[in-house]
Design a protein around this motif. Structure first.
Motif, PDB file in Angstrom:
ATOM      1  N   GLY A  10     -36.835  -7.301   1.588  1.00  0.00           N
ATOM      2  CA  GLY A  10     -37.136  -7.529   2.995  1.00  0.00           C
ATOM      3  C   GLY A  10     -37.660  -8.933   3.244  1.00  0.00           C
ATOM      4  O   GLY A  10     -37.420  -9.855   2.438  1.00  0.00           O
ATOM      5  N   ALA A  29     -40.728 -10.013   3.289  1.00  0.00           N
ATOM      6  CA  ALA A  29     -41.977 -10.320   2.571  1.00  0.00           C
ATOM      7  C   ALA A  29     -42.931 -11.188   3.398  1.00  0.00           C
ATOM      8  O   ALA A  29     -43.239 -12.314   3.018  1.00  0.00           O
ATOM      9  N   TYR A  72     -42.441 -16.954  -9.729  1.00  0.00           N
ATOM     10  CA  TYR A  72     -43.648 -16.185 -10.102  1.00  0.00           C
ATOM     11  C   TYR A  72     -43.318 -14.785 -10.603  1.00  0.00           C
ATOM     12  O   TYR A  72     -43.949 -14.279 -11.537  1.00  0.00           O
TER      13      TYR A  72
HETATM   14  P1  NAI Z   1     -40.211  -6.722   0.891  1.00  0.00           P
HETATM   15  O1  NAI Z   1     -38.955  -6.551   0.132  1.00  0.00           O
HETATM   16  O2  NAI Z   1     -40.187  -7.693   1.986  1.00  0.00           O
HETATM   17  O3  NAI Z   1     -41.361  -7.142  -0.098  1.00  0.00           O
HETATM   18  C1  NAI Z   1     -41.918  -6.291  -1.066  1.00  0.00           C
HETATM   19  C2  NAI Z   1     -42.503  -7.103  -2.208  1.00  0.00           C
HETATM   20  O4  NAI Z   1     -41.438  -7.442  -3.091  1.00  0.00           O
HETATM   21  C3  NAI Z   1     -43.077  -8.438  -1.798  1.00  0.00           C
HETATM   22  O5  NAI Z   1     -44.415  -8.363  -1.470  1.00  0.00           O
HETATM   23  C4  NAI Z   1     -42.881  -9.242  -3.058  1.00  0.00           C
HETATM   24  O6  NAI Z   1     -43.888  -8.911  -3.961  1.00  0.00           O
HETATM   25  C5  NAI Z   1     -41.580  -8.739  -3.576  1.00  0.00           C
HETATM   26  N1  NAI Z   1     -40.444  -9.558  -3.185  1.00  0.00           N
HETATM   27  C6  NAI Z   1     -39.563  -9.338  -2.170  1.00  0.00           C
HETATM   28  N2  NAI Z   1     -38.624 -10.274  -2.151  1.00  0.00           N
HETATM   29  C7  NAI Z   1     -38.887 -11.107  -3.172  1.00  0.00           C
HETATM   30  C8  NAI Z   1     -38.269 -12.290  -3.670  1.00  0.00           C
HETATM   31  N3  NAI Z   1     -37.144 -12.785  -3.132  1.00  0.00           N
HETATM   32  N4  NAI Z   1     -38.830 -12.899  -4.717  1.00  0.00           N
HETATM   33  C9  NAI Z   1     -39.933 -12.437  -5.279  1.00  0.00           C
HETATM   34  N5  NAI Z   1     -40.579 -11.342  -4.869  1.00  0.00           N
HETATM   35  C10 NAI Z   1     -40.054 -10.666  -3.827  1.00  0.00           C
HETATM   36  O7  NAI Z   1     -40.612  -5.270   1.437  1.00  0.00           O
HETATM   37  P2  NAI Z   1     -41.861  -4.808   2.339  1.00  0.00           P
HETATM   38  O8  NAI Z   1     -43.064  -5.626   2.022  1.00  0.00           O
HETATM   39  O9  NAI Z   1     -41.908  -3.365   2.209  1.00  0.00           O
HETATM   40  O10 NAI Z   1     -41.414  -5.101   3.827  1.00  0.00           O
HETATM   41  C11 NAI Z   1     -41.671  -6.317   4.494  1.00  0.00           C
HETATM   42  C12 NAI Z   1     -40.854  -6.347   5.773  1.00  0.00           C
HETATM   43  O11 NAI Z   1     -39.472  -6.420   5.441  1.00  0.00           O
HETATM   44  C13 NAI Z   1     -41.030  -5.121   6.635  1.00  0.00           C
HETATM   45  O12 NAI Z   1     -41.101  -5.508   7.973  1.00  0.00           O
HETATM   46  C14 NAI Z   1     -39.788  -4.315   6.355  1.00  0.00           C
HETATM   47  O13 NAI Z   1     -39.441  -3.508   7.440  1.00  0.00           O
HETATM   48  C15 NAI Z   1     -38.778  -5.378   6.113  1.00  0.00           C
HETATM   49  N6  NAI Z   1     -37.640  -4.986   5.255  1.00  0.00           N
HETATM   50  C16 NAI Z   1     -36.429  -5.514   5.580  1.00  0.00           C
HETATM   51  C17 NAI Z   1     -35.342  -5.292   4.784  1.00  0.00           C
HETATM   52  C18 NAI Z   1     -34.080  -5.971   5.133  1.00  0.00           C
HETATM   53  O14 NAI Z   1     -34.063  -6.864   5.954  1.00  0.00           O
HETATM   54  N7  NAI Z   1     -32.981  -5.606   4.518  1.00  0.00           N
HETATM   55  C19 NAI Z   1     -35.414  -4.429   3.599  1.00  0.00           C
HETATM   56  C20 NAI Z   1     -36.753  -3.982   3.296  1.00  0.00           C
HETATM   57  C21 NAI Z   1     -37.821  -4.246   4.120  1.00  0.00           C
END
Ligand code: NAI
Ligand code: MG
Length: 397
Positions: A313, A315, A367
């Protein structure tokens, strides 16, 4: 040949960062294209009351192929709070633009490759028979039906009238739920259509053939979920026999497959499943190859529209870092899937090789690859920033 136009939809948070970095790599690898920016995400919800403006849909209709970063979604109440004041009267309700894209363009096929890179410190390892450490080479491509099944949205709580009557016409419902008060019942359906099932199965078999995988594994639960999983299994048997005799069809149950995930992941090639099980199994395999920094995906459908995006997502907690620390490889891998799709396989191979070289060399690691907790100080501690990773990959190109 005319230059291609790619719709670039950065979205929110780190979506913008990883997409910018990816375009740099595409250009360095010699992929010639024009990029038109497609608006999507939270910003457009707040400003316009629509996270997927019609102009973005029009761009996709016109150019067909898109790279997508990631978006932010928030719960309903927060969504309303952040809406521009002049839009608050309009009774708008936030809904995910990703789901909207999937539904609008009938993107019924979701592809999620999970291939381990040699030298990735995040690769899954296990012990062999004599206690030695084994690091299986995982090369799995999950085909997930993307529009039906448990995510189809056909659901009721406290079902009434014809819906309740229909449920009561099933002997198992009468036996197991017949004396439960209606208002205490919630129902989510799992509907599979023959057409969509045929399409996802065929896409999986075709991929196995095109890219040289020896097996397709159907990962469902036909012994228990007889109508839907059962139909998919029967269709898979037929298709294999008639059209893909050189490819083996394996059949695993989702629960057992999750258990075997770490036992013999190297034995699997293409895996095909319905929506929910496909989601589960692809996250499971992604965990073996490094997780969200590496998990790429594609969504496509009959409309000819295809969208390539990392699984992660936006992040938000990393989005405002002065120097971005996130791993751009999942987005870059997604772009390689796009290149394969538009038949620029040589450029895709070149980028994958550059990524593989950087990982194997092990000098430049974000990282997550260094197993650090994500904080602004990871750069001081030796982790590469997002753009340093991009530079390293470009240097290998
Ligand atoms: P997220 O995938 O954004 O992040 C979760 C954790 O994964 C982060 O805190 C980080 O530790 C790690 N991470 C994610 N991408 C990374 C990368 N490229 N490199 C290194 N570490 C990485 O998921 P989260 O925190 O549950 O959601 C954040 C927002 O994103 C929310 O608003 C959610 O709705 C949205 N989301 C959007 C998606 C999409 O656009 N396909 C999919 C999943 C969540
Ligand atoms: Mg998921």
């Amino acid at each position: 040949m005319a230059k291609r136009t790619i719709v670039a939809m950065p979205g929110d948070g780190i979506g913008k960062t990883v997409l910018d970095e990816t375009i740099k790599v595409l250009e360095a690898a010699g992929f010639e294209a024009d990029y038109v920016e497609g608006d999507i995400g939270w910003e457009f919800w707040c400003k316009e009351g629509n996270p997927l403006p019609q102009r973005t849909i029009d761009l996709l209709d016109k150019h067909k192929v898109a790279l997508f970063g990631a978006i932010t979604s928030k719960p309903k109440d927060e969504a309303f709070e952040e809406l521009a004041p002049e839009l608050k009267e309009k009774n708008l309700v936030y809904s995910s633009p990703i789901v909207a894209l999937r539904q609008h363009f009938k993107l019924d096929i979701c592809i999620r490759p999970c291939k381990s890179y040699i030298g990735n410190p995040l690769n899954f390892i296990r012990r062999g028979a004599n206690g030695e450490i084994e690091e299986p080479a995982v090369d799995v491509v999950v085909f997930r039906q993307n529009t039906e099944g448990l995510y189809g949205g056909v659901e009721w709580s406290n079902p009434q009238g014809v819906v309740y009557d229909a449920l009561m016409s099933h002997p198992k419902f009468v036996k197991n739920f017949g004396d439960v008060p209606q208002e205490e019942i919630s129902v989510s359906t799992r509907i599979f259509s023959k057409k969509a099932t045929e399409r996802i199965l065929r896409a999986a078999f075709n991929h196995a053939r095109e890219f040289g995988y020896k097996s397709v594994t159907l990962c469902e639960k036909p012994n228990v979920i007889r109508e839907t999983s059962g139909m998919m299994y029967k269709m898979a048997l037929q298709m294999q026999k008639n059209d893909f005799p050189e490819i083996e069809l394996w059949n695993t149950n989702i629960d057992a497959q999750m258990m075997w995930l770490t036992k013999n992941p190297e034995n699997y090639g293409v895996i095909v499943a319905g929506n929910m099980f496909g989601d589960i199994i692809s996250d499971g395999f992604a965990g073996l190859i490094g997780g969200l920094g590496f998990a790429c995906s594609a969504q496509m459908g009959e409309s000819g529209i295809a969208i390539f995006e990392p699984t992660h997502g936006s992040a938000p907690k990393y989005a405002d870092y002065e120097v971005s620390i996130v791993n751009p490889m999942a987005m870059m891998e997604s772009a390689c899937m796009m290149l394969d799709y538009i038949d620029e396989k040589a450029i895709a191979a070149k980028i994958r090789k550059a990524i593989a070289d950087v990982i194997e060399e092990g000098k430049v690691r974000t990282y997550d690859m260094s197993k650090m907790a994500g904080r602004p100080n990871v750069i001081e501690k030796g982790a590469a920033s997002t753009s340093q990773m991009t530079d390293a990959i470009i240097a290998k190109l």
